[in-house]
Write a protein that holds these residues in place. Structure first.
Motif, mmCIF file in Angstrom:
data_model
loop_
_atom_site.group_PDB
_atom_site.id
_atom_site.type_symbol
_atom_site.label_atom_id
_atom_site.label_comp_id
_atom_site.label_asym_id
_atom_site.label_seq_id
_atom_site.Cartn_x
_atom_site.Cartn_y
_atom_site.Cartn_z
ATOM 1 N N MET B 1 0.824 -1.210 0.000
ATOM 2 C CA MET B 1 0.000 0.000 0.000
ATOM 3 C C MET B 1 0.860 1.263 0.000
ATOM 4 O O MET B 1 0.374 2.331 0.313
ATOM 5 N N LYS B 36 2.543 -10.177 -4.816
ATOM 6 C CA LYS B 36 2.759 -9.631 -3.468
ATOM 7 C C LYS B 36 3.371 -8.229 -3.545
ATOM 8 O O LYS B 36 2.884 -7.289 -2.905
ATOM 9 N N ASN B 37 4.419 -8.089 -4.348
ATOM 10 C CA ASN B 37 5.075 -6.776 -4.458
ATOM 11 C C ASN B 37 4.119 -5.714 -4.988
ATOM 12 O O ASN B 37 4.150 -4.564 -4.550
ATOM 13 N N LEU B 40 1.434 -4.769 -2.240
ATOM 14 C CA LEU B 40 2.044 -4.030 -1.132
ATOM 15 C C LEU B 40 2.483 -2.648 -1.588
ATOM 16 O O LEU B 40 2.487 -1.692 -0.808
ATOM 17 N N SER B 41 2.853 -2.537 -2.862
ATOM 18 C CA SER B 41 3.266 -1.227 -3.376
ATOM 19 C C SER B 41 2.067 -0.343 -3.670
ATOM 20 O O SER B 41 2.242 0.838 -3.953
ATOM 21 N N GLN B 84 -5.444 -10.473 1.003
ATOM 22 C CA GLN B 84 -5.277 -10.369 2.450
ATOM 23 C C GLN B 84 -4.147 -9.410 2.807
ATOM 24 O O GLN B 84 -4.156 -8.800 3.859
ATOM 25 N N PHE B 85 -3.169 -9.314 1.933
ATOM 26 C CA PHE B 85 -2.073 -8.369 2.174
ATOM 27 C C PHE B 85 -2.548 -6.937 1.986
ATOM 28 O O PHE B 85 -2.053 -6.025 2.634
ATOM 29 N N ASN B 86 -3.448 -6.758 1.030
ATOM 30 C CA ASN B 86 -3.975 -5.417 0.781
ATOM 31 C C ASN B 86 -5.372 -5.520 0.199
ATOM 32 O O ASN B 86 -5.541 -5.704 -0.998
ATOM 33 N N PRO B 87 -6.381 -5.385 1.058
ATOM 34 C CA PRO B 87 -7.768 -5.547 0.596
ATOM 35 C C PRO B 87 -8.241 -4.389 -0.274
ATOM 36 O O PRO B 87 -9.322 -4.461 -0.843
ATOM 37 N N ASP B 88 -7.435 -3.346 -0.383
ATOM 38 C CA ASP B 88 -7.891 -2.150 -1.085
ATOM 39 C C ASP B 88 -7.615 -2.171 -2.585
ATOM 40 O O ASP B 88 -7.877 -1.197 -3.275
#
Lengths: 337, 699
Positions: B1, B36-37, B40-41, B84-88
């Protein structure tokens, strides 16, 4: 040459489940390495983004156990790279928050958390591990733990990521390992056209590593190094500036105070070296931990741990630096002549 | 994020990330890490496609998947885990092949950038063409073991994925497989064919019986002294038109024999071998095989250990030790029981699919391959090693994938900021280069190859073809689809205006069985080949040659000079044409295209990714010969050395670095292997895996 035979991990054959799960990596590093990995006890102190990456990679590799040590709580900033802590864990201890996802990566690995401060840990604590990784600590703390590890003969690693930049450091003290060297061997008979084949030979080597003190004491302004800078790029200078910032403010540059912190970084740079050796652009990308950079540095660090534990392949001696501008990752040997 | 927090990124990057739309092709080892990257980014809009499902052996690196996900769609599970790492963020997952016609140019045009995380050449070639056509930047990546590579592909600016010919893939002539194996891989290929003959999709060119049509067995010399003998044998064993020993139908015969281990064993390893011995010419300069009788084998305890079912339950022994002959026979009998039981449960017309991860199927191949190897005095291999070779397994680890995917996303940041000049190819290595680099960026972007058969303005390719033996159907399937990676080609002979091959179903069916020469396609003819879907037009300049025994019926070269250089040394070998038990190159696709369905060939990929295992295999000398064979081959065609000039001078790198070029062929080790019943990949030595300070010129 069959090196290390007497040291081999006799009697602990892999189970069928392990053979299947680790199949693709056993095909790379061999059964013996996998058996060694299975006995390794690792401490990861500092569960930020790069800590999560290292933890993920070594758990996947099939080590015996990983202890997660972190006194900090999960903050919004962690969600830039720390994928082990769920969103709902904000405000909770970072090590504990990471346990569940860490376990689900590989149920065969023992995972535990420790929420105390690294600074409270004495020598006996570190002696419980084969490898200690310290992330996000001050120089003095790194020096202290490194010295304990030397005394207890525990392999020591440090590492950090700031934004898109990162490094890792290894002090393996005296480290022996086996390296496969490929050679061409002539197999044709003398009167035939020359035919060769590739053969690999295992060679045992030993390296000696200096302590973290060598990095702290290294003179970045020495003419010899300044000359080298052109070739390697300024990553080591950037590391020094960021370490100095951490020493001075007891924190890392923060995105919330981006502009002010960039000014501070520039000031520190100008104080410790010439402005020309590190351009301002490098300070644009040193905030939080950016996931792909944590993946790169955490990947390299974890691979080093795997090498060390399996005693296979030459470890990098002793500082790895990742320059996000060029995507060049290179090794500086500091403190060894 | 990261992009959602003001101040983490410089503002331009933050804006660019927030309005971007990204396609990730492949949700394997690199794909999981990339996803994933990206989340998260803070990349807000991501689509991911993969046709594969999750296997247990993925879990050591594809960390978005856990044990409970085995068997589920990779794309779907990857999406759920990443959310799950970033629901947005929005993630759209497709459980599908990127080669499907559902994903046309308009699909690709939706994206600001495409990230390839593939494991096979066919899909890479296809995405390459689609991105060139859609003018979307593509970041191509791959890993194998400790090695990894990332490169930007942008039309007009950089070379495309197909600008440098990839190393040709090792194949084996049918007569080698059926009559004269000399390497373990030949026995393994044969054993997989045997599986298919008995239980799998029955494939005519996967015959395992002696090949009477072997030209080497029918020389003048043979007439002198062997003919009468041959005829005598022929009396007892009826022959088919194509010269095969008629087994009526191996499958039926085996069934009628109730899959009795002794009966089948004696047929395959005694009678057939005796028959081969009758082809005396074959053994004049070769070591003759020794037929084996079931009864004798069971007594043979050649490593002095008793054979018990208990013994084989010991995992380590079962996986990693070379089985004794008696153990092989025990496993043979045991698997025969299990496989026939599963086979007989199937409905008529259904068959088993060989899968390296299916215990009896894998054991059966390991046992049969080793028995045959024993007969021909070829070094035997452990089950573990046989599995590598039979299943085309490329070793794969989490760390290399993580590092590679990290570089992919950092390059993505640069592309989004318009800094294309900073996206030089990056190579990952186990050992640092002489400049102490571990992640090694190129100095320059590599300019497109003006003669590229894909991205040049008027693509053309010279192909040596035995036009008197190659049929139109094979030209389409083997040359255009499998080798040149077209999806649905149209071919016109412009001089006479004949439509040779049409993408419309049925339109040119009448041509399929014709030989090329019968259609007037002979030396010098230029064919216009077109794939509408890929928007790809290619001129094929036909150069006729008469293929020898053991020689491929065709060979692709990017220009005519290359043909001369190469002389008659074929890079892709195929058998003599009568009975096309040919071995053409394989496409080791897990995500890959459906071409494997069409291909009936014994496919063997010679992939430079796998050599590590190969080198480790060398215990008995046989694998070593293989290494030499492979390296010889490298020196023959080594297309990687003919890389196009760099944008600016100085692209020639030092010897220690030129090996990086080889990595262009690297694939994601994840699921590299396709477990299709007809496919095998073989390993080849790759000097890039050799220590950089020990590189020795192979020539």
């Amino acid at each position: 040459m069959d090196v290390d035979k007497n040291e081999s991990v006799n009697g602990v054959e892999l189970t069928e489940a392990e053979n299947e799960l680790y199949d693709r990596q056993i095909r790379l590093w061999g059964l013996e390495s996998q058996k060694r990995l299975r006995t390794a006890k690792i401490l990861v102190a500092g569960l930020g983004g790069i800590g999560a990456e290292v933890t993920k990679n070594i758990i996947l590799s099939g080590v015996h156990s990983v202890k997660l040590l972190d006194e900090n709580i999960v903050t919004e900033e962690d969600f830039c790279a720390q994928f082990l802590a769920p969103r709902a864990a904000i405000g909770k201890n970072r090590a504990e928050a990471s346990i569940e996802r860490a376990r689900s990566l590989n149920p065969m690995v023992e995972i535990s958390a420790d929420i105390e401060s690294l600074s409270t840990k004495e020598a006996d604590y570190f002696a419980n591990f084969d490898v200690v990784v310290v992330i996000g600590a001050s120089n003095s703390e790194l020096l202290r733990v490194n010295n304990i590890c030397r005394e207890k003969q525990v392999k020591f690693f440090a590492g950090d990521v700031w934004g898109m930049f990162g490094y890792c450091f290894a002090d393996l003290q005296e480290h022996s390992f086996v390296e496969d060297v490929a050679k061409h061997k002539v197999i044709s008979k003398p009167n035939e056209k020359v035919k060769t084949e590739l053969v690999t030979a295992s060679i045992q080597r030993t390296l000696n590593f200096p302590s973290f003190g060598a990095v702290v004491d290294f003179d970045i302004n020495s003419p010899a190094y300044q000359k080298k800078l052109k070739r390697t790029g300024p990553a080591l200078i950037l590391l020094r500036v960021l370490q100095e910032f951490r020493e001075a403010f007891n924190r890392d540059p923060c995105y919330k105070t981006r502009d002010a912190d960039i000014s501070e970084l520039k000031r520190i740079r100008n104080e410790i070296t010439s402005a020309s050796s590190l351009s301002d652009e490098y300070f644009e990308n040193v905030f939080a931990q950016v996931s792909p950079a944590a993946a790169v540095v955490g990947g390299v660090l974890a691979q080093e741990i795997i090498k060390v534990v399996s005693k296979k392949e030459a470890p990098h001696c002793n500082v790895f630096l990742f320059d996000p501008d060029t995507c060049c990752g290179f090794v500086e040997t500091i403190g060894l002549n | 994020m990261a992009a959602a927090l003001n101040g983490v990124f410089p503002s331009t990057l933050q804006e660019n990330v927030q309005k971007s739309k990204i396609l990730v092709v492949g949700a394997g080892g690199i794909g999981c890490e990339i996803l994933k990257n990206l989340v998260l980014s803070g990349f807000p809009d991501i689509e991911i496609i993969d046709l594969d499902t999750i296997d247990l052996s993925n879990l050591n690196r594809q960390f978005l998947f856990h044990r409970e996900h085995v068997g589920k769609s990779k794309a779907q599970v990857a999406r759920e885990s990443a959310l799950q790492f970033n629901p947005d963020v929005n993630i759209k997952a497709y459980h599908d092949s990127i080669l499907s016609t559902d994903y046309g140019v308009s699909f690709f045009k939706k994206f600001d950038i495409v990230l390839n995380a593939l494991d096979n050449r066919a899909a890479r070639n296809h995405v390459n063409r689609m991105c060139l056509h859609a003018e979307v930047p593509l970041i191509e990546s791959g890993t194998a073991g400790y090695n990894g590579q990332v490169e930007l592909i942008k039309k007009g600016l950089t070379q495309c994925y197909e600008c440098t010919p990839k190393a040709k893939q090792k194949t084996f002539p049918g007569c080698t497989i059926r009559n004269t194996p000399s390497e373990p891989i030949h026995c393994i290929v044969w054993a997989k064919h045997l599986f298919n003959q008995l239980f799998g999709e029955s494939v005519e060119d996967e015959d395992i019986s002696p090949d009477m049509a072997d030209p080497e067995a029918n020389t003048v010399d043979a007439e002198e002294k062997g003919e009468s003998e041959d005829k005598e044998v022929a009396k007892t064993i009826p022959e088919t038109e194509t010269g095969n020993v008629a087994r009526v139908n191996t499958r039926q015969w085996a069934k009628d024999s109730s899959y009795d281990a002794a009966t089948l064993f004696n047929k395959f390893f005694f009678d057939d071998i005796n028959y081969l011995l009758s082809m005396a010419n074959l053994w004049k300069e070769r070591k003759a095989p020794t037929p084996l009788k079931w009864d004798n084998v069971l007594l043979k305890q050649d490593n002095g250990e008793g054979v018990t079912a208990e013994g084989l339950k010991d995992t380590t022994k079962h996986y990693h030790k070379v089985w004794s002959l008696a153990e092989c026979a025990t496993v043979f009998a045991d698997c025969l029981k299990k496989l026939s039981a599963s086979f007989l449960k199937l409905d008529d017309g259904e068959s088993l699919v060989w899968d390296k991860d299916d215990q009896p199927a894998m054991d059966f191949v390991a046992a049969c391959a080793n028995i045959r190897a024993y007969i021909f005095e070829i070094g035997r291999k452990s089950r573990f090693e046989v599995k590598s070779m039979a299943g085309n397994i490329i070793p794969a680890i989490a760390t290399t994938n993580a590092i590679t995917a990290g570089v992919v996303v950092l390059q993505t940041f640069k592309v989004l900021q318009g800094q294309l000049d900073k996206c030089k190819s990056v190579y990952m290595r186990l050992r640092q280069n002489p400049r102490q680099q571990l992640l090694v960026p190129e100095k320059f972007l590599t300019a497109p190859n003006p003669n590229c058969i894909v991205c040049s303005s008027e693509p053309a390719v010279h192909i040596r073809i035995d036009t008197k033996r190659m049929r139109i159907k094979d030209f389409r399937d083997e040359v255009l689809i499998k080798t040149l990676n077209m999806v649905n080609p149209d071919v016109v002979e412009p001089n006479k205006g004949i439509v040779v091959i049409s993408s419309e179903e049925g339109e040119t069916e009448c041509n399929e069985e014709k030989l090329m020469s019968e259609m007037g396609i002979v030396d010098g003819v230029v064919l216009k080949c077109d794939d509408f879907f890929q928007n790809y037009e290619l001129e094929v300049i036909v150069i006729h040659f008469d293929a020898e025994r053991d020689e491929a019926l065709f060979e692709v070269a990017s220009d005519s000079s290359q043909i001369k250089q190469k002389g008659s040394e074929p890079a892709v070998k195929e058998s003599n044409g009568k009975q096309p038990t040919k071995s053409t190159e394989e496409d080791d696709s897990a995500d890959g295209p459906s071409t494997s369905k069409k291909s009936r060939a014994t496919e063997v990929v010679e992939d430079d990714d796998d050599d590590l295992c190969l080198i480790e295999d060398d215990e008995d000398g046989n694998a070593e010969e293989k290494v030499v064979a492979a390296t010889d081959k490298l020196s023959v065609s080594s297309p990687v050395k003919e890389s196009p000039p760099p944008l600016q001078g100085g692209g020639k790198r030092k010897p220690s670095e030129t090996i990086d070029d080889d990595i262009t062929e690297i694939k994601d080790s994840d699921d590299e292997e396709d477990d299709g019943p007809t496919q095998i990949k073989r390993m080849r030595t790759d000097i890039s895996n050799v220590s950089s300070n020990e590189v020795i010129n192979i020539d």
